[in-house]
Design a protein around this motif. Structure first.
Motif, mmCIF file in Angstrom:
data_model
loop_
_atom_site.group_PDB
_atom_site.id
_atom_site.type_symbol
_atom_site.label_atom_id
_atom_site.label_comp_id
_atom_site.label_asym_id
_atom_site.label_seq_id
_atom_site.Cartn_x
_atom_site.Cartn_y
_atom_site.Cartn_z
ATOM 1 N N ALA A 170 21.207 14.150 -18.929
ATOM 2 C CA ALA A 170 22.395 13.310 -19.059
ATOM 3 C C ALA A 170 23.525 14.096 -19.733
ATOM 4 O O ALA A 170 23.311 15.182 -20.284
ATOM 5 C CB ALA A 170 22.068 12.061 -19.870
ATOM 6 N N GLU A 171 24.723 13.529 -19.703
ATOM 7 C CA GLU A 171 25.877 14.199 -20.302
ATOM 8 C C GLU A 171 25.706 14.410 -21.799
ATOM 9 O O GLU A 171 26.250 15.354 -22.366
ATOM 10 C CB GLU A 171 27.148 13.390 -20.024
ATOM 11 C CG GLU A 171 27.562 13.381 -18.557
ATOM 12 C CD GLU A 171 28.856 12.624 -18.333
ATOM 13 O OE1 GLU A 171 29.420 12.118 -19.337
ATOM 14 O OE2 GLU A 171 29.302 12.535 -17.177
ATOM 15 N N THR A 190 15.813 12.750 -18.988
ATOM 16 C CA THR A 190 15.121 11.589 -18.436
ATOM 17 C C THR A 190 14.091 12.077 -17.433
ATOM 18 O O THR A 190 14.442 12.721 -16.435
ATOM 19 C CB THR A 190 16.107 10.636 -17.729
ATOM 20 O OG1 THR A 190 17.068 10.171 -18.675
ATOM 21 C CG2 THR A 190 15.363 9.442 -17.131
#
Length: 230
Positions: A69-70, A75
């Motif tokens: 993710a940013e 994940t």
């Protein structure tokens, strides 16, 4: 006895759902066009966004596919088990890997280069057998989607227990909880919360690898006594 890498690769492909329905000649050609890679724990095979150069089959060990993710959080998308193919989507999408792949332990993979695979698809027999395999996989995924949408996570958990042990009062599961979570289409955190809830309700007792199910629960779930696993 001399080690025959081609025969070893062919055996790996024969045990892999994506390729096992191919004929003997097609499997042999696939094996000849592959190479064996050894991957250390923590080593990456590829990163998200890399050019998709290979299709992989895990022969030994474990591979984790994840997205970043940013905010830097990882994940987990899938935990790849031995004799599973992965990264093939890059050849049928935009040509780049949509996830990263890292070894969770020492692993051995068979890698088929995109060039070799494209050449095989040019063969009418191989192409026909592979398309038939893809149709079977689509059918499986359709059934899997129905399973995930028709049953909630608690129902899927008891269905999994029933498939493993039948309608028994006690079930021995020598399977890591993360693998159980993957099998029922959820994440380990959700499974942990479910187990806590079932314990608090008195539906199950879980000690080590043994799960004891409350009397009468199987009947309430609609499972007949004596069914399920042998």
């Amino acid at each position: 006895m001399q080690y025959d890498q081609t025969m070893d690769a062919k055996d790996t492909f024969m045990r892999t759902a994506l390729f096992r329905d191919l004929g003997g000649e097609s499997l042999a050609r696939l094996a000849e066009g592959s190479r064996r890679l050894e991957v250390a724990r923590g080593e990456h095979l590829f990163l998200e966004g890399d050019e998709g150069r290979d299709i992989f089959v895990l022969a030994e060990g474990g591979i984790r596919l994840y997205k970043l993710a940013e905010d830097g959080q990882e994940t987990t998308v899938k935990l790849v088990e031995p004799f599973e193919a992965f990264a093939e989507i890059a050849f049928f999408d935009d040509g780049r890997y949509p996830v990263s792949a890292v070894a969770t332990k020492y692993s051995v993979v068979q890698a088929v280069s995109g060039t070799a695979f494209q050449a095989l698809l040019g063969d009418r027999v191989f192409r026909g057998e592979f398309i038939s395999t893809l149709i079977g996989r689509i059918r499986y995924l359709s059934q899997r989607i129905h399973y995930l949408t028709a049953y909630d996570v608690e129902q899927r958990f008891f269905r999994f227990l029933y498939e493993q042990c039948g309608a028994s009062d006690t079930c021995k599961l020598e399977i890591p909880k993360k693998e159980i979570a993957a099998a029922i289409g959820t994440v380990p955190e959700t499974l942990s919360r479910l187990i806590l809830r079932l314990r608090e309700r008195g539906d199950i007792e879980w000690k080590g690898s043994r799960i004891r199910v409350r009397d009468g629960l199987w009947e309430e779930q609609g499972y007949p006594r004596g069914g399920g696993a042998e």
